[in-house]
Design a protein around this motif. Sequence first.
Motif, PDB file in Angstrom:
ATOM      1  N   ALA A 282       4.429  -8.814  -7.996  1.00 29.48           N
ATOM      2  CA  ALA A 282       5.579  -8.966  -8.897  1.00 29.48           C
ATOM      3  C   ALA A 282       5.263  -8.362 -10.259  1.00 29.48           C
ATOM      4  CB  ALA A 282       5.945 -10.438  -9.030  1.00 29.48           C
ATOM      5  N   GLY A 283       4.040  -8.576 -10.736  1.00 31.71           N
ATOM      6  CA  GLY A 283       3.639  -7.982 -12.009  1.00 31.71           C
ATOM      7  C   GLY A 283       3.649  -6.469 -11.964  1.00 31.71           C
ATOM      8  N   VAL A 284       3.161  -5.898 -10.866  1.00 35.29           N
ATOM      9  CA  VAL A 284       3.179  -4.442 -10.711  1.00 35.29           C
ATOM     10  C   VAL A 284       4.615  -3.920 -10.740  1.00 35.29           C
ATOM     11  CG1 VAL A 284       2.663  -2.519  -9.161  1.00 35.29           C
ATOM     12  CG2 VAL A 284       1.018  -4.384  -9.417  1.00 35.29           C
ATOM     13  N   LEU A 285       5.498  -4.581  -9.984  1.00 34.84           N
ATOM     14  CA  LEU A 285       6.892  -4.137  -9.942  1.00 34.84           C
ATOM     15  C   LEU A 285       7.554  -4.292 -11.308  1.00 34.84           C
ATOM     16  CD1 LEU A 285       9.197  -3.012  -8.276  1.00 34.84           C
ATOM     17  CD2 LEU A 285       9.729  -5.350  -7.523  1.00 34.84           C
ATOM     18  N   GLY A 286       7.263  -5.385 -12.000  1.00 35.27           N
ATOM     19  CA  GLY A 286       7.804  -5.559 -13.345  1.00 35.27           C
ATOM     20  C   GLY A 286       7.319  -4.472 -14.283  1.00 35.27           C
ATOM     21  N   HIS A 287       6.046  -4.129 -14.177  1.00 38.69           N
ATOM     22  CA  HIS A 287       5.467  -3.046 -14.991  1.00 38.69           C
ATOM     23  C   HIS A 287       6.188  -1.735 -14.728  1.00 38.69           C
ATOM     24  CE1 HIS A 287       2.476  -0.473 -16.875  1.00 38.69           C
ATOM     25  NE2 HIS A 287       2.209   0.110 -15.723  1.00 38.69           N
ATOM     26  N   TRP A 288       6.403  -1.406 -13.471  1.00 43.19           N
ATOM     27  CA  TRP A 288       7.128  -0.165 -13.138  1.00 43.19           C
ATOM     28  C   TRP A 288       8.536  -0.195 -13.716  1.00 43.19           C
ATOM     29  CZ3 TRP A 288       5.773   0.308  -7.185  1.00 43.19           C
ATOM     30  CH2 TRP A 288       4.411   0.654  -7.062  1.00 43.19           C
TER      31      TRP A 288
ATOM     32  N   ARG B 261       7.282   9.388  -6.344  1.00 41.29           N
ATOM     33  CA  ARG B 261       8.506   8.925  -5.678  1.00 41.29           C
ATOM     34  C   ARG B 261       8.783   7.489  -6.118  1.00 41.29           C
ATOM     35  NH1 ARG B 261       6.606  11.201   0.285  1.00 41.29           N
ATOM     36  NH2 ARG B 261       6.519  13.419  -0.303  1.00 41.29           N
ATOM     37  N   HIS B 262       9.201   7.359  -7.364  1.00 42.80           N
ATOM     38  CA  HIS B 262       9.246   6.049  -8.002  1.00 42.80           C
ATOM     39  C   HIS B 262      10.329   5.135  -7.441  1.00 42.80           C
ATOM     40  CE1 HIS B 262       7.156   8.098 -11.658  1.00 42.80           C
ATOM     41  NE2 HIS B 262       6.310   7.804 -10.701  1.00 42.80           N
ATOM     42  N   GLU B 263      11.487   5.670  -7.122  1.00 37.91           N
ATOM     43  CA  GLU B 263      12.546   4.812  -6.586  1.00 37.91           C
ATOM     44  C   GLU B 263      12.148   4.243  -5.228  1.00 37.91           C
ATOM     45  OE1 GLU B 263      16.379   6.605  -6.583  1.00 37.91           O
ATOM     46  OE2 GLU B 263      16.376   7.009  -8.736  1.00 37.91           O
ATOM     47  N   ARG B 264      11.553   5.087  -4.395  1.00 42.01           N
ATOM     48  CA  ARG B 264      11.102   4.597  -3.084  1.00 42.01           C
ATOM     49  C   ARG B 264       9.984   3.582  -3.266  1.00 42.01           C
ATOM     50  NH1 ARG B 264      10.610   4.570   2.154  1.00 42.01           N
ATOM     51  NH2 ARG B 264       8.659   5.046   3.235  1.00 42.01           N
ATOM     52  N   ALA B 265       9.081   3.827  -4.193  1.00 36.97           N
ATOM     53  CA  ALA B 265       8.002   2.877  -4.439  1.00 36.97           C
ATOM     54  C   ALA B 265       8.564   1.525  -4.871  1.00 36.97           C
ATOM     55  CB  ALA B 265       7.065   3.428  -5.508  1.00 36.97           C
ATOM     56  N   ASP B 266       9.547   1.544  -5.743  1.00 33.32           N
ATOM     57  CA  ASP B 266      10.191   0.316  -6.210  1.00 33.32           C
ATOM     58  C   ASP B 266      10.790  -0.446  -5.031  1.00 33.32           C
ATOM     59  OD1 ASP B 266      12.679  -1.245  -7.140  1.00 33.32           O
ATOM     60  OD2 ASP B 266      11.722  -0.810  -9.049  1.00 33.32           O
TER      61      ASP B 266
ATOM     62  N   GLU C  26       0.828  -1.209   0.000  1.00 36.32           N
ATOM     63  CA  GLU C  26       0.000   0.000   0.000  1.00 36.32           C
ATOM     64  C   GLU C  26       0.861   1.257   0.000  1.00 36.32           C
ATOM     65  OE1 GLU C  26      -3.161   0.059  -0.451  1.00 36.32           O
ATOM     66  OE2 GLU C  26      -3.538  -2.093  -0.267  1.00 36.32           O
ATOM     67  N   LEU C  27       1.909   1.256   0.783  1.00 37.35           N
ATOM     68  CA  LEU C  27       2.786   2.424   0.841  1.00 37.35           C
ATOM     69  C   LEU C  27       3.519   2.603  -0.488  1.00 37.35           C
ATOM     70  CD1 LEU C  27       3.843   4.754   2.529  1.00 37.35           C
ATOM     71  CD2 LEU C  27       5.576   3.210   3.489  1.00 37.35           C
ATOM     72  N   ALA C  28       3.864   1.499  -1.142  1.00 42.01           N
ATOM     73  CA  ALA C  28       4.529   1.585  -2.447  1.00 42.01           C
ATOM     74  C   ALA C  28       3.639   2.297  -3.456  1.00 42.01           C
ATOM     75  CB  ALA C  28       4.884   0.183  -2.948  1.00 42.01           C
ATOM     76  N   TRP C  29       2.358   1.918  -3.524  1.00 41.78           N
ATOM     77  CA  TRP C  29       1.448   2.579  -4.463  1.00 41.78           C
ATOM     78  C   TRP C  29       1.257   4.053  -4.114  1.00 41.78           C
ATOM     79  CZ3 TRP C  29       0.049   1.962  -9.150  1.00 41.78           C
ATOM     80  CH2 TRP C  29      -0.088   0.699  -9.716  1.00 41.78           C
ATOM     81  N   LEU C  30       1.153   4.335  -2.828  1.00 38.02           N
ATOM     82  CA  LEU C  30       0.973   5.726  -2.425  1.00 38.02           C
ATOM     83  C   LEU C  30       2.166   6.568  -2.864  1.00 38.02           C
ATOM     84  CD1 LEU C  30      -0.480   6.912   0.944  1.00 38.02           C
ATOM     85  CD2 LEU C  30       1.595   7.965   0.057  1.00 38.02           C
ATOM     86  N   GLU C  31       3.377   6.041  -2.645  1.00 35.80           N
ATOM     87  CA  GLU C  31       4.586   6.774  -3.029  1.00 35.80           C
ATOM     88  C   GLU C  31       4.700   6.873  -4.551  1.00 35.80           C
ATOM     89  OE1 GLU C  31       5.618   8.499  -0.812  1.00 35.80           O
ATOM     90  OE2 GLU C  31       6.920   7.534   0.642  1.00 35.80           O
ATOM     91  N   HIS C  32       4.339   5.823  -5.245  1.00 33.32           N
ATOM     92  CA  HIS C  32       4.392   5.858  -6.707  1.00 33.32           C
ATOM     93  C   HIS C  32       3.462   6.937  -7.249  1.00 33.32           C
ATOM     94  CE1 HIS C  32       3.577   4.516 -10.875  1.00 33.32           C
ATOM     95  NE2 HIS C  32       4.822   4.076 -10.839  1.00 33.32           N
TER      96      HIS C  32
END
Length: 239
Positions: free
Chosen positions: A105-111, A79-84, A69-75
């Motif tokens: 994993a799919g979301v992270l691969g997409h990013w 704040r893409h590097e932090r989201a990653d 959840e925090l990753a999506w919020l930051e993205h």
Amino acid sequence: MRLDAELPEHPELPEHPELVQLGARWAQKPDGETGLAYGHALAARGLMDRAADVYTQLIANDYPVGYYELAWLEHDRGRHERADALLQAYLDTTATPDEFADHAAGVLGHWRWHSPNRTDAEALLRRGAAHYPSARADLGHLLRARGDDQEAEAVLRAGVAARELDSYLPLANLLDETGRSDEAEQLYRDGFDLGDAFCAFNLSLLLERHGRDDEAAAWLRKAADGGDHAAIRRLAGLD
């Protein structure tokens, strides 16, 4: 009247009743269920810092979903590097792979596929292709980029079979570019019917190539009406 006179303080607006209720539940029992409900409600009202605090506390309480959840919020805040890093942390702390982890994993691969500084998307895209439609479409693009059209077609056909909108346009493009324009035309139409206005622009180009100018013009207009900037520029005579 003095322009520099001290302005009266205005009391803060009262908290929304739903937030009060969800916050109380979270305070009483700070677990994954109450944290997600409270964090989502805060974010929906634009209270991103407070939502981030809730997700951070979820992580501290050993609920890995806080990372997601925090990753999506930051993205979403750019704040893409932090989201990653946060989404990678979620995957690293998930001991037993499951469908949601595959989705993550799919979301992270997409990013990472859309990041100019990353070249390590493929394994994540393959893992998440069946669980995150954008990952499947990106895998198709990756395979085409390295010349593996046969596997790309198989990947994208699986997406279309699952009625994943992301796969219609790239599969139609592949078919059109490899001489199968009749099937491509139908896919463009189907993709448009499912809500992808970009399919309309590509369909207009296909129809124009085949001398069906009236149909091409109608589909160009549909693309422009749907917000396709290339179609808008073409109608305006800029291209």
